[in-house]
Design an enzyme around this catalytic site. Structure first.
Site, PDB file in Angstrom:
ATOM      1  N   LYS A 194       0.806  -1.370   0.178  1.00 13.69           N
ATOM      2  CA  LYS A 194       0.155  -0.321  -0.100  1.00 13.69           C
ATOM      3  C   LYS A 194       0.634   0.981   0.025  1.00 13.69           C
ATOM      4  O   LYS A 194       0.509   2.523  -0.368  1.00 13.69           O
ATOM      5  CB  LYS A 194      -0.664   0.125   0.657  1.00 13.69           C
ATOM      6  CG  LYS A 194      -1.932  -1.279   1.112  1.00 13.69           C
ATOM      7  CD  LYS A 194      -2.820  -1.241   2.538  1.00 13.69           C
ATOM      8  CE  LYS A 194      -3.903  -2.494   2.161  1.00 13.69           C
ATOM      9  NZ  LYS A 194      -4.476  -3.269   3.389  1.00 13.69           N
ATOM     10  N   GLN A 228      -4.718  -1.888   9.698  1.00  9.46           N
ATOM     11  CA  GLN A 228      -4.060  -3.158   9.588  1.00  9.46           C
ATOM     12  C   GLN A 228      -4.919  -3.933  10.456  1.00  9.46           C
ATOM     13  O   GLN A 228      -4.962  -4.534  10.994  1.00  9.46           O
ATOM     14  CB  GLN A 228      -2.731  -3.465   8.909  1.00  9.46           C
ATOM     15  CG  GLN A 228      -2.652  -4.993   7.781  1.00  9.46           C
ATOM     16  CD  GLN A 228      -3.425  -4.431   6.855  1.00  9.46           C
ATOM     17  OE1 GLN A 228      -3.086  -3.678   5.956  1.00  9.46           O
ATOM     18  NE2 GLN A 228      -3.757  -5.614   6.030  1.00  9.46           N
ATOM     19  N   ASP A 262     -10.324   3.173   4.922  1.00  7.57           N
ATOM     20  CA  ASP A 262     -10.934   1.874   4.233  1.00  7.57           C
ATOM     21  C   ASP A 262     -12.466   1.441   4.628  1.00  7.57           C
ATOM     22  O   ASP A 262     -13.079   0.436   4.025  1.00  7.57           O
ATOM     23  CB  ASP A 262     -10.349   1.242   5.849  1.00  7.57           C
ATOM     24  CG  ASP A 262      -8.768  -0.456   5.301  1.00  7.57           C
ATOM     25  OD1 ASP A 262      -8.830  -0.320   4.430  1.00  7.57           O
ATOM     26  OD2 ASP A 262      -8.389  -0.731   6.371  1.00  7.57           O
TER      27      ASP A 262
END
Ligand code: NAD
Length: 295
Positions: free
Chosen positions: A53, A97, A120
């Protein structure tokens, strides 16, 4: 007509588009987008995901930061780190994460993120806004599928769409997105799950079939209506001693058997997978442009 929906090609074009838009935004005096990622512990897969990412951020001209924490971090300490990012004006969006260590509640962590920085798209506020067809950060995989349908010029209006899988990160949100009054969208959606009866029969009526059940090569030709569009979300390493790596990457769909019947199909690898990272970049750019919560 090209049968294969090439996620690699579509994502490459979208990455170039994001890169160009970022340059233009910054040239006009806008703030360079900044994505932060909180990484807890040293799980190899999580490390790899975060690294890729960050690499993609560099590629499109974003700033990026990684906040590393040991796996012994307490929930309270982690929530404090989130609060710091929530109030740091230099950070436009951030992700935590997953998965997290068992002693930390994922729900508490997700709910602690400022929805305006939740790139997200996992915060209930963003899921709610998505369901209401309001601007929101869409979760990566459904956003990836959505853009895949859009960029392939697939007509979805009025189509019977069957989604297999009701997870919060894939099945449920894509079923909401495709049922909305939007384009892509306006489908008649059936959401199937592990308790669904007559799955084969339901699937064999689908104009668009989205397989996200997490079972390697589960979907065989008996599930397919002739001429259907099939999106395969599954990713599995299947042991194969004849391949150099000792395994092959397979989806939820038995590709070789299904492909001759369909009008379009996304392969695995090279289908939905490459699209998901684009979604995170797009959300981060939207966050820097303050386009989602623009009121
Ligand atoms: P999950 O395990 O959280 O959910 C699976 C869903 O499928 C559940 O809702 C379950 O009810 C349903 N299901 C399971 N067996 C079924 C059956 N026999 N019949 C009908 N429904 C059944 O999985 P997930 O996180 O949604 O992921 C699904 C797949 O997609 C996995 O293979 C995962 O690796 C993959 N995935 C890919 C990407 C990507 O970027 N390409 C991203 C996320 C997940």
């Amino acid at each position: 007509m090209e049968k294969l929906i090439d996620g690699k090609l579509i994502s490459k074009a979208l990455i170039e588009e994001i890169s160009r838009e970022t340059k233009e935004f910054v040239a006009k005096g806008g703030k360079k987008p900044h994505l932060a990622a909180i990484l807890v512990g040293n799980d190899g897969a999580s490390e790899t995901y975060v690294n890729s990412k960050i690499k993609m951020c560099l590629e499109v001209g974003f700033d990026s930061s990684v906040i590393r924490c040991t796996s012994t971090i307490t929930e309270e300490q982690l929530l404090k780190k989130i609060e710091k990012l929530n109030t740091n004006p230099d950070i436009d969006g951030f992700i935590v994460q997953l998965p997290l260590p068992r002693h930390v509640s994922e729900l508490k962590v997700i709910e602690a993120i400022n929805p305006q920085k939740d790139v997200d798209g996992f915060h209930p506020a963003n899921i709610g806004r998505m369901a209401l067809n309001l601007p929101s950060y869409l979760p990566a995989t459904p956003f990836g599928i959505y853009q895949m349908l859009e960029k392939s010029g697939i007509e979805t209006e009025g189509k019977n769409c069957v989604v297999i899988g009701r997870s919060h990160i894939v099945g449920s949100p894509i079923s909401i997105l495709l049922a909305r009054n939007s384009n892509p969208g306006n489908c008649t959606v059936t959401l199937c799950h592990s308790k669904t009866q007559n799955l084969k029969e339901i699937c064999s009526r689908a104009d668009i079939l989205i397989a996200a059940l997490g079972k390697p090569e589960f979907i065989t030709k008996e599930y397919i209506k002739k001429g259907a569009i099939v999106i395969d979300v599954g990713i599995h390493r299947v042991q194969d001693s004849s391949s150099p790596k000792g395994y092959l990457i397979k989806g939820d769909v038995k590709f070789d058997e299904v492909e001759p019947l369909v009008s379009k199909i996304s392969p695995v690898p090279g289908g939905v997978g490459p699209m998901t990272i684009v979604a995170l970049l797009k959300n981060t750019l939207l966050a820097a442009q303050k386009k989602v919560y623009a009121y």
